[in-house]
Each structure stands twice: as structure tokens, then as C-alpha cells.
Enzyme design. Structure first.
Site, short mmCIF file in Angstrom:
data_model
loop_
_atom_site.label_atom_id
_atom_site.label_comp_id
_atom_site.label_asym_id
_atom_site.label_seq_id
_atom_site.Cartn_x
_atom_site.Cartn_y
_atom_site.Cartn_z
N ASP A 227 30.79 23.48 -23.65
CA ASP A 227 30.63 23.15 -25.20
C ASP A 227 29.98 21.92 -24.33
OD1 ASP A 227 30.96 22.98 -26.95
OD2 ASP A 227 32.89 22.06 -27.60
N HIS A 228 29.54 21.32 -25.58
CA HIS A 228 29.06 20.17 -26.19
C HIS A 228 30.16 19.37 -26.87
CE1 HIS A 228 24.65 22.63 -25.56
NE2 HIS A 228 25.08 21.69 -24.54
N PHE B 258 30.93 22.33 -31.67
CA PHE B 258 31.22 23.65 -31.49
C PHE B 258 29.81 24.74 -31.16
CE2 PHE B 258 32.57 21.71 -35.45
CZ PHE B 258 33.34 21.43 -35.53
N HIS B 259 29.66 24.18 -29.74
CA HIS B 259 28.93 25.35 -28.16
C HIS B 259 29.75 25.93 -27.41
CE1 HIS B 259 25.44 22.23 -30.21
NE2 HIS B 259 25.74 23.08 -31.10
N PRO B 260 30.51 26.38 -27.64
CA PRO B 260 31.19 27.40 -26.63
C PRO B 260 30.48 28.93 -26.28
CG PRO B 260 32.39 27.74 -28.37
CD PRO B 260 31.49 26.69 -29.02
#
Length: 567
Positions: free
Chosen positions: A300-301, A474-476
Site C-alpha cells: 500500500d502507500h 487507499f492503494h492496496p
């Protein structure tokens, strides 16, 4: 009697809608598209108005609202993990930032065995195929694709211009297009918004065309329980329709394609008996195929907000006041213009914090208001902020099934900030952001530092701030990675190792997370794999030039040196 289709796609999100649209372009090919959420109601401003992007994250109608297990390096916080629910998936609730990633991300993938055709120049034609950019096509951008991309326009908020200029004055490059020749530097940021100011989700862009076809069946409120197998071949799915416990079965003549995202795709595979043997046996799930990488390699980020008071009344603070919102809403509704028509992320940048990074390791989104991403904790005054996040953390997490019940969320652990590199990047990033914010371009606007606050200076103080306040971007991704090694789940075409008739196509198959937001790369991957599924020749490789930093310094001399040494 179970209904039969050529393909069953589980998840009507950024990848699933792309696949459903492309596969049904071929005459006679039938597709069942299953979505656990509901329709994308076009009259619901929460998902259709770009400036309302915080609203869907606050509820459960459009958001799975997952939470992580207590994160060990983040004071044991349970952290948000929002994922889109409804036609469009996360493209229905995301921040609409159209960022493709760095060319070096894809060239890096292509160095991995089995992924040789994932170079940037192999991927670029598929980015172009998916896109219609409002100012027209060029070597990097498309003009006829389903995804509407809007560029920032002259006359937008003066803070956007000032923040880009401050980045350049701090010694970093200027780039006119973060998705063009050079990502590195500061410049305007494109957004997935239609010319009429509406969110350009994949439901709007792709499904609006495809849903008229008799060969595409879309079922909403359909929660897929299991993939059905005969031996090692996927032959269909069973799903729960609506709020009942009644199971419906559907059969796939050719393939089942899982496009449920980086949390739900590994969860569905595990629930169906494809995953790490020990985990499946502990839950009394019959093992169809022992595949240890399913749910591993989760990435993620993570990002922080650096917030400043604004000394001029030019921020969006008044638009947060309820009495100003009806006029903003009316202008958007009737004209498709004004504050409501933008996601307000119209400027950003990518930098390298140290020479050892070959391409940018920090991303900025600039926002002309001081507020949390999910709309909470708005500062009660004029302000602005930089979202600053690291791009390729070495930390790795996992998704694990907790129950056979498809309605129970899995156990999610990103293991954020697990390495020394993570801490170094955030310390560097905060200090460099402060240097950028002190440049002359922001002199007319910059007030006091609201957050972290100027007293937060030492490594220990910065680390404490990160532990307490960093949030997900919100970058899984990467939890069913492509590759050929023992922990790879799929090959370079999304086909699950050791199985027949089963693919995964979504952000979970990325081997390593890309540099930037994930919606555009996810759509590109689905476009590329759609051609493979259809047996079509890949689009011809691009010949466009792209920037490689090589020996170039991280930055030039800043206009105003504000480092302690200079003081």
C-alpha cells in the site's frame, strides 16, 4: 439448472468492468458480471460530484470499510482500508487522480521472469487505448478511450500554481505532464472526470456502452461465496443474491475471472480452497490447490498531511460551510462547473529524496484546504496542505481468511513502517516538504504550520508524528502477484498457477506497487490482459521517449535555502 456463460467475472470494479466490456465486443461471447454492491446511482451526488469524494468513505453503502489488524509499528492502530462497493468498484469512490506510475515501474516488472512483455512501452498503448483526454491525444495520451480524463485549466485556485512553483523553486524539475515524458518533478495533475464535471468511473466509461449488449448479464447485490471446481479446473461460482442465504450457481464454459481487488480476491481464492495449505486446513476448508502466495506480498502507500494556515481568503474553507454548499451543488448539477466539478487535487509532484533512488520515491498531492481525506477534522480557517507519501516501501503485509462466511471481513495486516528505509523516507519527506513550503512562491499565502507543527523537529518527534497520524492512501495491491517464483499466484496473463480456467485480474496481481495512484494502472492491466484472453495480437509497442534520471542530481540549488546549515 445453473445458468451458463462463457466467462464469469467476479467484481464490477476498475478491472472487471474493463474486461466485461472488451470480452463482449466479440460477437456471441457471453459474460456474467457479478457485483456485491449495488448500482452506481447517477442521482447520488456523493459518488457523482468530484468534490464530494470524502462522502462515500464515511458510510457503508459504497464502501466495504475494512479495518486492519492492529498495526505493530503504528502504535497498534487499527487503520482504515476503504474499498469500493457497487458498480465501478473503487473507481466509484476514489480520489479520481489519474496517475499512471513511472515508466521504471513497468520496466522493473519486465525484469522479472515471465513478465518480459510488461515494459513501459508495452503498457503505454493500453493506457492510451483506455483514455480520452480532454485536450486531445498525443504519443502518451489517448483520444478515443472509455475513461474521461480532464486536465487542470487556467484560472483554477491560485494555490495550485503557487505550490508547483514552490516545488520548482526548491530545486526540483518542472513537468507539464505527470503521465507524459517525465513523471519526476512538479506539475498539474489530471483527473478522471467527464467534460460535464461528473466522476468518470469505469461503470460510466465502460459499462454504459456494454450494458446494452444482450451478451452481458450484470447482477448487483451478488456476493460470490465460492469458485466451483472440477479437479483443478474452475467451472463456475456460487453466490448469495441480496440479503438472503440462498445460493445461486452459475457455470463458466471458458473461465472464471476474479477481479475483486487486493483484499477480496485473495479472500475469495482462499475461501474456495486455493491458497496456503496450513491456513485452509486451520479453517477446515478442503484444499483444491496449495498456493502459498495467495494473500501474501500485500502492499500500500502510506501518507501524511502537512497543513498550513492560509493568509489570504483563497482556500476552499468556505465551501466546507453548509450554507455555501447549496450554491456549489446547483452550479455543478446544472452546469457541470465550479468547485463541485473538481476533485481539488489539481497539482502534485514526484521527487527522489536521495541519490540511491533511481526514480521518484515520494508523491505529493496538493489540496487548497486543510482537511482529512475522509472529510473529517477540517481546520476551521483558511488553509492548504500537501499529502506526502512514500511510493515503494519494502514493508510487506498479508490478507488472511478468518471464516468460511463470505460476509465476514478477512484479517488484514499491511505491516506499515516495518523497515528502517520507511522511517528514513518519511523523515526526509517531511523535512523536504517544509523546505518546499518555505519558498518565495508561497510567501503571499503561507501562515503558520498547523500540522505537524513547527516544534516537531527531531527524528524521534517526526517518527512519533508518523506513528500517530500517517494514513493509508487507499492503494492496496500485490496480494496475488504475477510471476514465476514460489510465492507468485498468477502468470503474466493473470492465469492462476496450477489451475485451469481461472484468472485474477486487478491491482492484486501487481508484483510491486507502482509510483502513484492505482486506478489508471489497474484499468491498463485489464485492457492488456483482455487482448490475451480474446486471443488478439498485443497492440504494437510504443516508440515514445521517456525520462530516466540516470546520473541527474536529485535537485538543483533552491531559490531560498532554509536548511539549518544555511540559517
Amino acid at each position: 439448472m445453473a445458468q451458463e456463460y462463457d466467462y464469469i467475472i467476479v467484481g464490477a470494479g476498475s478491472a472487471g468492468n474493463t474486461l466485461a466490456t472488451r470480452l463482449t465486443e466479440d460477437e456471441g461471447v457471453t459474460v456474467l458480471l457479478l457485483e456485491a454492491g449495488g448500482p452506481d446511482y447517477r442521482f447520488d451526488f456523493r459518488t457523482q460530484m468530484p468534490a464530494a469524494l470524502a462522502f462515500p468513505l464515511q458510510g457503508r453503502r459504497y464502501n466495504w470499510a475494512y479495518e486492519t489488524d492492529p498495526e505493530p509499528h503504528m502504535n497498534g492502530r487499527r487503520m482504515e482500508c476503504g474499498r469500493g462497493k457497487g458498480l465501478g468498484g473503487s473507481s466509484l469512490i476514489n480520489g479520481m487522480c489519474y496517475i499512471r506510475g513511472n515508466a521504471m515501474d513497468y520496466d522493473g516488472w519486465a525484469k522479472l521472469p515471465g513478465l518480459e512483455d510488461w515494459t513501459y512501452l508495452d503498457c503505454l498503448p493500453y493506457f492510451r487505448k483506455a483514455e480520452t483526454r480532454d485536450i486531445g491525444p498525443n504519443d502518451y495520451h489517448g483520444g478515443e478511450g472509455p475513461v474521461s480524463v480532464t486536465t487542470p485549466k487556467a484560472g483554477n485556485n491560485p494555490l495550485f500554481h503557487a505550490m508547483v512553483e514552490a516545488g520548482v523553486q526548491a530545486g526540483y524539475p518542472r513537468t507539464e505532464d505527470l503521465n507524459g515524458y517525465q513523471q519526476e518533478g512538479f506539475g498539474p495533475m489530471d483527473r478522471t472526470v467527464t467534460p460535464k464535471g461528473r466522476r468518470a468511473s469505469t461503470a460510466r466509461g465502460y459499462l454504459d456502452t456494454a450494458k446494452k449488449r444482450s451478451t452481458l448479464t450484470i447482477v448487483t447485490h451478488a456476493l460470490t461465496d465460492k469458485i466451483l471446481f472440477e479437479g483443478k479446473r474452475a467451472v463456475g461460482v456460487s453466490y448469495l443474491q441480496g440479503s438472503t442465504e440462498e445460493r445461486v450457481e452459475a457455470r463458466a464454459r471458458k473461465e472464471v475471472i476474479v477481479s475483486s481487488g487486493a483484499i477480496a480476491s485473495p479472500q475469495l481464492l482462499q475461501r474456495s480452497g486455493v491458497g496456503p495449505r496450513a491456513l485452509l486446513e486451520s479453517l477446515d476448508i478442503p484444499v483444491v490447490h496449495d498456493l502459498p502466495g495467495v494473500g501474501e506480498n500485500l502492499q500500500d502507500h502510506l501518507e501524511l498531511y502537512l497543513q498550513y494556515a492560509c493568509t489570504q481568503p483563497v482556500s476552499l474553507y468556505p465551501s466546507l460551510l453548509w450554507w455555501n454548499q447549496p450554491a456549489i451543488g446547483a452550479e455543478w448539477l446544472f452546469n457541470g462547473t465550479g468547485i463541485g466539478a473538481s476533485n481539488q487535487f489539481e497539482a502534485g509532484g514526484f521527487i527522489r529524496t536521495r541519490e540511491e533512488f533511481e526514480w521518484p520515491n515520494i508523491q505529493y498531492h496538493f489540496l487548497p484546504v486543510a482537511i482529512n481525506y475522509n472529510g473529517s477534522n477540517g481546520v476551521k480557517e483558511h488553509g492548504f496542505q500537501a499529502h506526502m507519501g512514500s511510493m515503494r516501501s519494502p514493508s510487506r503485509g498479508r490478507v488472511q481468511l478468518k471464516s468460511k462466511d463470505p460476509r465476514q471481513h478477512p484479517s488484514i495486516l499491511f505491516n506499515y513502517m516495518a523497515t528502517e528505509q520507511d522511517w528514513q523516507e518519511f523523515r526526509d519527506g517531511i523535512r523536504l516538504t517544509r523546505e518546499i513550503m518555505q519558498q518565495p512562491a508561497l510567501d503571499p499565502f503561507r501562515g503558520r504550520e498547523i500540522s505537524p507543527g513547527i516544534e516537531v523537529q527531531t527524528d524521534e518527534q517526526l517518527d512519533k508524528f508518523v506513528r500517530e497520524h500517517a494514513e493509508t492512501a487507499f492503494h492496496p495491491s500485490c496480494s496475488c502477484k504475477m510471476g514465476t517464483d514460489d510465492m507468485a499466484v498468477v502468470d503474466g496473463q493473470g492465469r492462476v498457477h496450477g489451475m485451469q480456467g481461472l484468472r485474477v485480474v486487478d491491482a492484486s496481481i501487481m508484483p510491486i506497487i507502482t509510483t502513484g495512484n492505482l486506478n489508471a494502472p489497474t484499468i491498463m492491466m485489464a485492457e492488456k490482459i483482455a487482448d490475451k484472453i480474446r486471443g488478439r495480437q498485443p497492440l504494437p509497442r510504443s516508440t515514445a521517449a521517456y525520462y530516466v534520471a540516470g546520473e541527474a542530481p536529485v535537485r538543483g540549488k533552491p531559490m531560498r535555502d532554509v536548511t539549518p546549515a544555511a540559517q
